[in-house]
Motif scaffolding. Structure first.
Motif, mmCIF file in Angstrom:
data_model
loop_
_atom_site.group_PDB
_atom_site.id
_atom_site.type_symbol
_atom_site.label_atom_id
_atom_site.label_comp_id
_atom_site.label_asym_id
_atom_site.label_seq_id
_atom_site.Cartn_x
_atom_site.Cartn_y
_atom_site.Cartn_z
ATOM 1 N N VAL A 42 0.963 -1.331 0.002
ATOM 2 C CA VAL A 42 0.069 -0.030 0.040
ATOM 3 C C VAL A 42 0.756 1.345 -0.012
ATOM 4 N N SER A 43 1.986 1.276 0.795
ATOM 5 C CA SER A 43 2.632 2.597 0.850
ATOM 6 C C SER A 43 3.786 2.323 -0.113
ATOM 7 N N LYS A 44 4.166 1.433 -0.711
ATOM 8 C CA LYS A 44 5.154 1.514 -1.482
ATOM 9 C C LYS A 44 6.889 1.693 -0.705
ATOM 10 N N LYS A 45 6.644 1.164 0.416
ATOM 11 C CA LYS A 45 7.745 1.144 1.187
ATOM 12 C C LYS A 45 8.582 0.285 1.394
ATOM 13 N N ASN A 46 9.826 -0.203 0.947
ATOM 14 C CA ASN A 46 10.773 -1.451 1.003
ATOM 15 C C ASN A 46 11.766 -1.453 1.707
ATOM 16 N N TRP A 47 12.189 -0.414 2.366
ATOM 17 C CA TRP A 47 13.377 -0.408 3.295
ATOM 18 C C TRP A 47 12.913 -0.694 4.487
ATOM 19 N N GLY A 48 13.589 -1.608 5.349
ATOM 20 C CA GLY A 48 13.174 -2.017 6.742
ATOM 21 C C GLY A 48 12.180 -3.092 6.694
ATOM 22 N N LYS A 49 11.964 -3.817 5.778
ATOM 23 C CA LYS A 49 11.245 -5.173 5.941
ATOM 24 C C LYS A 49 11.842 -6.210 6.772
ATOM 25 N N GLY A 50 11.253 -6.815 7.860
ATOM 26 C CA GLY A 50 11.853 -7.703 8.805
ATOM 27 C C GLY A 50 12.573 -7.019 9.881
ATOM 28 N N VAL A 51 12.574 -5.707 10.058
ATOM 29 C CA VAL A 51 13.147 -4.882 11.070
ATOM 30 C C VAL A 51 12.308 -4.259 12.091
ATOM 31 N N LYS A 52 12.406 -4.171 13.143
ATOM 32 C CA LYS A 52 11.764 -3.127 14.129
ATOM 33 C C LYS A 52 12.670 -2.210 14.868
ATOM 34 N N LEU A 53 12.240 -1.085 14.859
ATOM 35 C CA LEU A 53 13.189 -0.271 15.833
ATOM 36 C C LEU A 53 12.428 0.238 16.804
ATOM 37 N N VAL A 54 12.771 0.460 17.936
ATOM 38 C CA VAL A 54 12.491 1.187 18.928
ATOM 39 C C VAL A 54 13.466 2.216 19.540
ATOM 40 N N ILE A 55 13.150 3.659 19.458
ATOM 41 C CA ILE A 55 14.185 4.489 20.085
ATOM 42 C C ILE A 55 13.806 5.158 21.144
ATOM 43 N N THR A 56 14.641 5.117 22.072
ATOM 44 C CA THR A 56 14.149 4.973 23.668
ATOM 45 C C THR A 56 14.302 6.778 23.759
ATOM 46 N N GLU A 57 14.078 7.135 24.646
ATOM 47 C CA GLU A 57 14.042 8.672 25.064
ATOM 48 C C GLU A 57 15.479 9.127 25.026
ATOM 49 N N ASP A 58 16.449 8.393 25.486
ATOM 50 C CA ASP A 58 17.770 9.024 25.608
ATOM 51 C C ASP A 58 18.592 8.622 24.182
ATOM 52 N N SER A 59 17.554 8.376 23.211
ATOM 53 C CA SER A 59 18.168 7.898 21.887
ATOM 54 C C SER A 59 19.091 6.752 21.714
ATOM 55 N N ARG A 60 18.704 5.488 22.692
ATOM 56 C CA ARG A 60 19.240 4.263 22.208
ATOM 57 C C ARG A 60 18.404 3.708 21.574
ATOM 58 N N LEU A 61 18.988 2.736 20.801
ATOM 59 C CA LEU A 61 18.244 1.699 20.107
ATOM 60 C C LEU A 61 17.808 0.327 20.582
ATOM 61 N N ASN A 62 16.730 0.042 20.357
ATOM 62 C CA ASN A 62 16.291 -1.541 20.800
ATOM 63 C C ASN A 62 15.957 -2.032 19.209
ATOM 64 N N ILE A 63 16.556 -2.881 18.928
ATOM 65 C CA ILE A 63 16.376 -3.479 17.407
ATOM 66 C C ILE A 63 16.103 -4.999 17.396
ATOM 67 N N THR A 64 14.873 -5.397 16.705
ATOM 68 C CA THR A 64 14.394 -6.479 16.306
ATOM 69 C C THR A 64 14.537 -7.063 14.961
ATOM 70 N N CYS A 65 15.216 -7.876 14.715
ATOM 71 C CA CYS A 65 15.533 -8.597 13.261
ATOM 72 C C CYS A 65 14.792 -9.951 13.028
ATOM 73 N N ASN A 66 14.084 -9.935 12.019
ATOM 74 C CA ASN A 66 13.181 -11.241 11.730
ATOM 75 C C ASN A 66 14.102 -11.840 10.393
ATOM 76 N N ILE A 67 14.695 -13.081 10.703
ATOM 77 C CA ILE A 67 15.564 -13.618 9.676
ATOM 78 C C ILE A 67 15.098 -14.811 9.183
#
Length: 125
Positions: free
Chosen positions: A53-78
């Motif tokens: 629907v959105s024609k967005k291809n980047w980031g498939k299988g990747v989830k990012l959570v950006i914390t308030e102190d700008s740290r990253l929690n990353i989840t990858c589905n492989i």
């Protein structure tokens, strides 16, 4: 800046740098796919429909959570190649993602969760 996207802002000596979540997702995607034994990122049905629907291809299988102190929690589905040691491939993915994201963005990665969603068998020759 664009709506519905998170940006991480870094104040530098000469100004401000804004890094989009799409940029970070792209870095993660490339880092994951460069690991030996990974056959690709895995998506879920809902993500595929959203991408269509959105024609967005980047980031498939990747989830990012950006914390308030700008740290990253990353989840990858492989997906892992048949015959590879799943735990070893997952650990290599974690190391690759942390190294790539921290070196390219200067951001700190808190954790990388790896979900092994499938095994890809070798194609017949």
């Amino acid at each position: 800046m664009a709506e519905n996207k998170q940006y991480i802002t870094q104040t530098q000596e000469n100004g401000t740098v804004h890094i989009s979540e799409d940029v970070i997702s792209s870095i993660v995607s490339v880092a994951v796919c460069e690991v030996e034994g990974v056959t690709g990122l895995s998506t879920k049905l809902g993500a595929e429909i959203a991408d269509f629907v959105s024609k967005k291809n980047w980031g498939k299988g990747v989830k990012l959570v950006i914390t308030e102190d700008s740290r990253l929690n990353i989840t990858c589905n492989i997906n892992v190649a048949y015959g590879q040691t799943v735990v070893a491939v997952a650990q290599a993915v974690q190391e690759s993602v942390v190294s790539a994201v921290e070196s390219m963005t200067g951001l700190q990665v808190s954790n990388v969760d790896v979900n092994v969603c499938g095994i890809a068998q070798k194609e017949a020759e």
